[in-house]
Design a protein around this motif. Structure first.
Motif, PDB file in Angstrom:
ATOM      1  N   TYR A 185       8.267   5.736  -1.915  1.00  0.00           N
ATOM      2  CA  TYR A 185       8.606   4.417  -1.378  1.00  0.00           C
ATOM      3  C   TYR A 185       9.366   4.525  -0.060  1.00  0.00           C
ATOM      4  CZ  TYR A 185       6.972   1.998  -5.567  1.00  0.00           C
ATOM      5  OH  TYR A 185       6.191   1.483  -6.570  1.00  0.00           O
ATOM      6  N   ARG A 190       9.359   1.268   2.268  1.00  0.00           N
ATOM      7  CA  ARG A 190       9.755   0.287   1.259  1.00  0.00           C
ATOM      8  C   ARG A 190      11.105   0.691   0.650  1.00  0.00           C
ATOM      9  NH1 ARG A 190       4.224  -0.472  -2.185  1.00  0.00           N
ATOM     10  NH2 ARG A 190       5.702  -1.501  -3.618  1.00  0.00           N
ATOM     11  N   ASP A 193      12.299  -0.929  -2.756  1.00  0.00           N
ATOM     12  CA  ASP A 193      11.660  -0.355  -3.939  1.00  0.00           C
ATOM     13  C   ASP A 193      12.257   1.008  -4.269  1.00  0.00           C
ATOM     14  OD1 ASP A 193       9.831  -2.438  -4.568  1.00  0.00           O
ATOM     15  OD2 ASP A 193       8.542  -1.781  -2.933  1.00  0.00           O
TER      16      ASP A 193
END
Length: 487
Positions: A185, A190, A193
């Motif tokens: 992630y 991200r 996440d």
């Protein structure tokens, strides 16, 4: 470029042995122990020549176990295509044999070590699908995800690791799968996440080194995001815990990252305090970095501290100067200079790789002074001015130094001369280093070193940079011994 000793992914030394164990369950311990020797490789090549003599194909009476044995020898010596030929013979001629899962897994590993990750993923998925209840099937599921990670498909890799966790809740790689989800992630941009999985990992592995690793992942993420205050908070939490070796960090590293965050937050005096808490010894990478950071500050007290810290290290280097010879001086200077490399850095790699022994060979078939594998040497031979290289020619110092220097030159161009990245790549693979470097979002060598994901590669960096510190003090750029080096 020793791939041995690692658990590394494309160049994990331990993996060479893990692979042998997985694909050679039918062979004897003695055979496995001998598979890395040049004699065993030559013997298998001779057997293949004899068995192909009439038709060009293997004789049908070769057993599945013998095919697996020969594949092991080839794989251990990084003769990937030859290994695959024997594994394929098992699949073609003995489709019901118990060694079939190991043959598929072996083919996947061979592609993986060649960095043919798409091909590796297909074979990993095949063994995971067809033999899910075997060790090879479980490993295939894990390494299918790992292949995606190395293909730059971080989010897909995270999803595949999540599948592994769901299917094998007690799998052998449950802990690393959680940590790799975090990395996937992070690498796919991200971070939120990643933070979710940091917390899940902490809860699932509370009180273990894996929890420590998850907190350390949060610290590195905080620094990458420039969240300096949270980085200090996370570092403080880590420093209150016992830091096991299995967590791939240390108190010195955490102190350095905390001091780095404080300095970036403008809290200079606090940064000076925490930099000074890291003891500076010749074998302390972060201690040396801390001294350098203090020396570069505008505050007089920081510079005074730096000088006080550095002098005992300089004295140690002078006392142990005989441990840092300018071995193979003419060849090293010649090959390094024509490529814009520092000969002292080349010697530092050589010292760590072979201790200057031309005939050194690792269990993963790295040969010679700079521990080159034949597949890597063949990639760089032409640029090094050589028409061809062979297994045996890698034991020749002139050949080994030329090819090794060319490889280091390529790494220098790839990583903008960052020597920590060059060293990490030499040990852990440039594809891995590109990932680690991409995660840092910083220009600081110590921040990069903290991102190095394999304990062996991180320790390798620390040792090489320690040697380099000594070589820079003892020798000039032409490897002439300095009369005395004191600051």
């Amino acid at each position: 470029m020793k791939l041995s000793k690692k658990q590394r992914q494309s160049r994990l030394p331990n993996f060479a042995w893990m692979l042998i164990a997985a694909i050679c369950a039918t062979t004897s311990v003695g055979v496995r122990a001998q598979s890395a020797t040049d004699a065993s490789l030559n013997a298998v090549r001779a057997s293949d020549r004899i068995d192909r003599a009439k038709t060009g194909k293997f004789q049908p009476e070769i057993t599945a176990a013998e095919h697996m044995r020969r594949a092991t020898v080839y794989m251990t010596n990084r003769q990937f295509a030859a290994a695959r030929e024997h594994w394929q013979a098992v699949l073609d001629n003995y489709p019901s044999d118990t060694s079939v899962p190991a043959a598929i897994y072996g083919m996947a590993r061979s592609y993986y070590q060649e960095r043919r990750y798409s091909d590796a993923r297909q074979m990993y998925e095949r063994v995971a699908r067809d033999y899910p209840e075997t060790k090879e099937g479980r490993e295939g599921s894990n390494f299918a995800a790992s292949s995606l990670l190395r293909m730059g498909r971080g989010a897909e890799a995270a999803d595949r690791y999540i599948q592994y966790i769901a299917k094998y809740p007690n799998g052998e790689r449950l802990d690393t799968a959680h940590l790799n989800i975090i990395d996937g992630y992070r690498e796919s941009g991200r971070p939120q996440d990643a933070i979710v999985w940091i917390e899940r990992t902490r809860q699932r592995f509370a009180g273990t080194p894996t929890e420590t690793s998850a907190i350390f992942a949060r610290l590195r993420l905080d620094i990458a995001l420039g969240d300096w205050n949270h980085a200090v908070q996370t570092a403080d939490e880590l420093l209150q815990k016992p830091i096991a070796k299995d967590s791939n960090t240390s108190a010195d590293e955490v102190l350095y990252l905390k001091a780095h965050a404080l300095e970036r937050a403008g809290r200079t005096q606090e940064a000076i305090h925490f930099f000074s808490m890291i003891p500076d010894r010749l074998d302390s990478y972060y201690g040396g970095l801390a001294t350098s950071r203090l020396a570069a500050m505008s505050e007089a007290n920081a510079r005074q501290l730096a000088n006080q810290r550095a002098q005992p290290v300089r004295d140690t280097i002078e006392r142990t100067a005989d441990q840092y010879p300018a071995a193979f001086r003419f060849q090293v200077v010649s090959e390094a200079k024509k490529r814009g490399l520092d000969p002292r850095f080349v010697l530092s790699i050589m010292k760590q790789e072979s201790q200057f022994k031309p005939n050194a060979k690792s269990p993963s078939a790295a040969r010679g002074l700079l521990q080159l594998t034949i597949d890597a040497a063949q990639r760089y031979a032409q640029q090094a001015g050589l028409k061809q290289v062979t297994d045996d020619s890698l034991y020749q110092p002139t050949t080994n130094i030329a090819v090794g220097s060319e490889y280091l030159s390529q790494l220098s161009h790839m990583f903008a001369g960052l020597q920590e990245a060059m060293a990490a790549s030499y040990n852990g693979g440039e594809d891995n280093v590109a990932r680690w470097l991409g995660r840092t979002n910083q220009g600081d060598a110590g921040v990069f070193a903290a991102e190095v994901g394999f304990s062996e590669s991180k320790n390798y960096v620390f040792k090489v940079m320690s040697f380099y510190r000594a070589y820079k003090q003892l020798y000039d750029a032409n490897l002439n011994r300095r009369p005395q080096a004191r600051g």
